[in-house]
Write a protein that holds these residues in place. Sequence first.
Motif, PDB file in Angstrom:
ATOM      1  N   ALA A 230       0.813  -1.227   0.000  1.00  0.00           N
ATOM      2  CA  ALA A 230       0.000   0.000   0.000  1.00  0.00           C
ATOM      3  C   ALA A 230       0.838   1.265   0.000  1.00  0.00           C
ATOM      4  O   ALA A 230       0.380   2.308  -0.475  1.00  0.00           O
ATOM      5  CB  ALA A 230      -0.930  -0.002   1.219  1.00  0.00           C
ATOM      6  N   ASN A 231       2.057   1.221   0.504  1.00  0.00           N
ATOM      7  CA  ASN A 231       2.828   2.450   0.692  1.00  0.00           C
ATOM      8  C   ASN A 231       4.020   2.572  -0.256  1.00  0.00           C
ATOM      9  O   ASN A 231       4.974   3.310   0.032  1.00  0.00           O
ATOM     10  CB  ASN A 231       3.318   2.533   2.147  1.00  0.00           C
ATOM     11  CG  ASN A 231       2.167   2.571   3.139  1.00  0.00           C
ATOM     12  OD1 ASN A 231       1.180   3.269   2.905  1.00  0.00           O
ATOM     13  ND2 ASN A 231       2.288   1.813   4.217  1.00  0.00           N
ATOM     14  N   VAL A 232       3.968   1.855  -1.361  1.00  0.00           N
ATOM     15  CA  VAL A 232       5.084   1.920  -2.317  1.00  0.00           C
ATOM     16  C   VAL A 232       4.980   3.217  -3.105  1.00  0.00           C
ATOM     17  O   VAL A 232       3.939   3.508  -3.708  1.00  0.00           O
ATOM     18  CB  VAL A 232       5.074   0.709  -3.266  1.00  0.00           C
ATOM     19  CG1 VAL A 232       6.208   0.828  -4.292  1.00  0.00           C
ATOM     20  CG2 VAL A 232       5.216  -0.578  -2.462  1.00  0.00           C
ATOM     21  N   ARG A 233       6.048   3.988  -3.112  1.00  0.00           N
ATOM     22  CA  ARG A 233       6.078   5.256  -3.818  1.00  0.00           C
ATOM     23  C   ARG A 233       6.856   5.126  -5.120  1.00  0.00           C
ATOM     24  O   ARG A 233       7.896   4.466  -5.167  1.00  0.00           O
ATOM     25  CB  ARG A 233       6.704   6.349  -2.951  1.00  0.00           C
ATOM     26  CG  ARG A 233       5.873   6.698  -1.730  1.00  0.00           C
ATOM     27  CD  ARG A 233       6.471   7.895  -0.996  1.00  0.00           C
ATOM     28  NE  ARG A 233       5.674   8.278   0.141  1.00  0.00           N
ATOM     29  CZ  ARG A 233       5.956   9.315   0.929  1.00  0.00           C
ATOM     30  NH1 ARG A 233       7.050  10.039   0.693  1.00  0.00           N
ATOM     31  NH2 ARG A 233       5.171   9.618   1.943  1.00  0.00           N
ATOM     32  N   ASN A 234       6.347   5.772  -6.150  1.00  0.00           N
ATOM     33  CA  ASN A 234       7.011   5.757  -7.450  1.00  0.00           C
ATOM     34  C   ASN A 234       8.239   6.654  -7.413  1.00  0.00           C
ATOM     35  O   ASN A 234       8.176   7.761  -6.854  1.00  0.00           O
ATOM     36  CB  ASN A 234       6.041   6.260  -8.518  1.00  0.00           C
ATOM     37  CG  ASN A 234       6.195   5.499  -9.819  1.00  0.00           C
ATOM     38  OD1 ASN A 234       7.311   5.213 -10.221  1.00  0.00           O
ATOM     39  ND2 ASN A 234       5.075   5.189 -10.458  1.00  0.00           N
TER      40      ASN A 234
END
Length: 808
Positions: free
Chosen positions: A76-80
């Motif tokens: 849920a918290n993966v940032r590009n």
Amino acid sequence: MNSNFLRIVLGLACGGLLAASAAWGQTSGALVTALTKEGAPGVVRLVFDVSAPTAPQVSVSGQRVDLTLGGAALGANVRNPVEDADLIRVLFISRRGDLVASALFRRPPQRAEASYDRARKQVVLQVFWDEAQGAGRVAILPRAAGTVRAQADGLSSLRTRRSAYADDWRRFFAEYETPLRFELLPRFSLPSLEPVSAVAPQAGDETSRRLEAALGAGLRGDWAKALTELGPLLPLPLEGAPRETLQVLYGEALLRSGATAAGRDQLRDFVERHPGGKLEARARYLCAYAQAVTGDPYGAAFQLSQARLVLTPGDALSPNLDLLDGEIQLSLGRDAQTLRLLDELSLPGAMDDLRQLARAGALVGLGRHAEALVLFDELEGRYGELRDAFAVERLARALYAERRYAEAAAAYGRLAQLSGGGSEEGPAWFAQAQALLRAGETREARVVLDRVLVAFPDSRGGPRATLKMTDLSVLGGDAKALVWAAMDYARMAEIAPERALREEAAFKQALVLHLQQDSPRAVAVLEQFVRQYFSGKLRGDAEALLADLLPLVIHELIEAGEHLEALVMVERHRELLLDQRISWEFLERLAGAFRDMELLGRAARVYLFMLDNNREPQRAQGLYLPLVRLLFLRDQFEMAVSYAERYAKEFPQGRDRAEVLLVRARALHAAGRSAEAADLLLAKNRPEGRDLDLWGGKICFELERYAEAAGCLSRLTQRPGEPPAPEELLLLAEALFRSERLKEALGYFEQLRLSADTADQAAYRSAQIYLRQGERERGLKLLRQLADEGGNDQWRRLGREKLEMLTL
């Protein structure tokens, strides 16, 4: 109704629970919890933190690299990663229980590798480029098809829209020809057939005599006599074989006497009334011939198919059916099918010459002109000049294709005579004129074209003759001739009866305008042309010419200050502009126009395109500074930093190094990396520059590194002819004050008391310094003056509060 509603709600709820269960099951494998990007010269690493082992698979497609993680899901918290000089974005896609990370880069990589690191629980994707061969970035504008490559001079070279006439557009007027097809049918053969069997004597003496006499006349080829003998028998109530023989023989006699329609009706009536009769195959064959001659090839083909059903193997009629079938297929334009059918036949004597004549026609239709001419020569050697219009047209077409133009002109002249009074006479004379022009007989060609315009203006040759005469005026005329030609082509583009001719005229109108150097009007005509003839034969040529003219017209618009119109044209034709050899000057002007219109993203894309397609290092120096400035203005700070770093690496002594360094530092500061910005501006080997000192002081001051801020700002006072502004001097004084260099700070504050904008703050600080140095009266005096006369509410209030505290 309520119960149904409850069922629906419960169904949806259960479906939602099942979906949630499925989603929960998917996450039981590896879960991607973080994604980071690392870079080095020639390689980019994307590091995926995963919760469990997974098998990575990688594939490269153009600028995209797809990493498939088997059985994985996205946390849920993966940032590009942020967009930079290498990476545009990473898109995550769930596909059949796997997770696909699709990374889009700014240039196609050379290769990519992926591996799983068990110790760190990471999947590492490494993407490699061959730095020695330079970049191949996407082009000026988004949504452009294909990748634009560059030549050694940095100009784009991939052109999918080309024209064979681009090296000399005048050749188009001499060489282009809208195809002319003649509405002619091939000759349908009706060779002699075996005689019909004699009728039994019981049919009646007079009937038998007449039938036998008609059969004999047919054998002698005297079909008029046969009709005379058979006519009185028609009203008689004959039955059986005599009636069949009479009707079939009478129908054949009509056909061979030239009464084709009457013979067709007679034979069609027979096959409908007497199915299964002894003469059914013969009757259907004759009926097929009649229907083919009268313009019903599909009905003829049906009759032949029915005739074959009742023929016995080895029947003498079979070769006739096959030959006629080939000729029918030829009339339908099925040249390949005709050739296959006729090549399988073996016919006796003169019938084989008929087969070869049809074969020659099919070969021409297939473009095998040399083979066809061999057959035509053999046939004319045996029988003299061809007199069948279809065969003569195919002969003329083959001669023209083989560049035997003088012979082709003679053949077309013969076709015109054979078509005398028909619809094909005018087109045939025009075709002769074309052949004469190709043969270099311009004068004779003009005479023939005049004949077409006078005698056959409404034929299909008339509009073509008008266009050709206009072509000749363009090729041999002056500037005035071009003016008249433009008007003539415009008129023909409106009134020509055939769409292909209107297309040809419209394009030639644009070409004439181009030759007149009226590029804006030529572009307008071409734009309309592409819209109107989007699927036309000349669309590619029109787009090639349009692509050549657009940079010139856009340049003129920019020069005239018509930036909006220029940018609208760029937007309208962005793919065309990319699909040509774009000049460096045009790109620079285009980028400037985008910048002036505050379309900063478009301007940045132009500079990116120029930078990545440039092959001259010295020219690249001038591209980085405007690019990083635009990226900074667009808040693309990380990307600006990346390109500024690339500049520093490639041009450590570049002429713009100070300005690029400033943008890099400001971008770092704006991106929240102020400490890095400060270190960059404090580096001992950095270039000199007033703005670098100023921003070094500002950033260090924000970081409360006051001594370093004072060091940067003090250099502003050492630049001859460039005294610092009061606000800059105030910042220096504050930095000195906060770094406890009070004596130096006091000198600047006393100086700043003379400036209205800084007087109050300077008075307050001076008072503080006097008080800290033990000069109480002097400090109190300044505070009283500030409290009574200060113009700034904040500093006046602070002065009063300080004064009150000191006088308690």
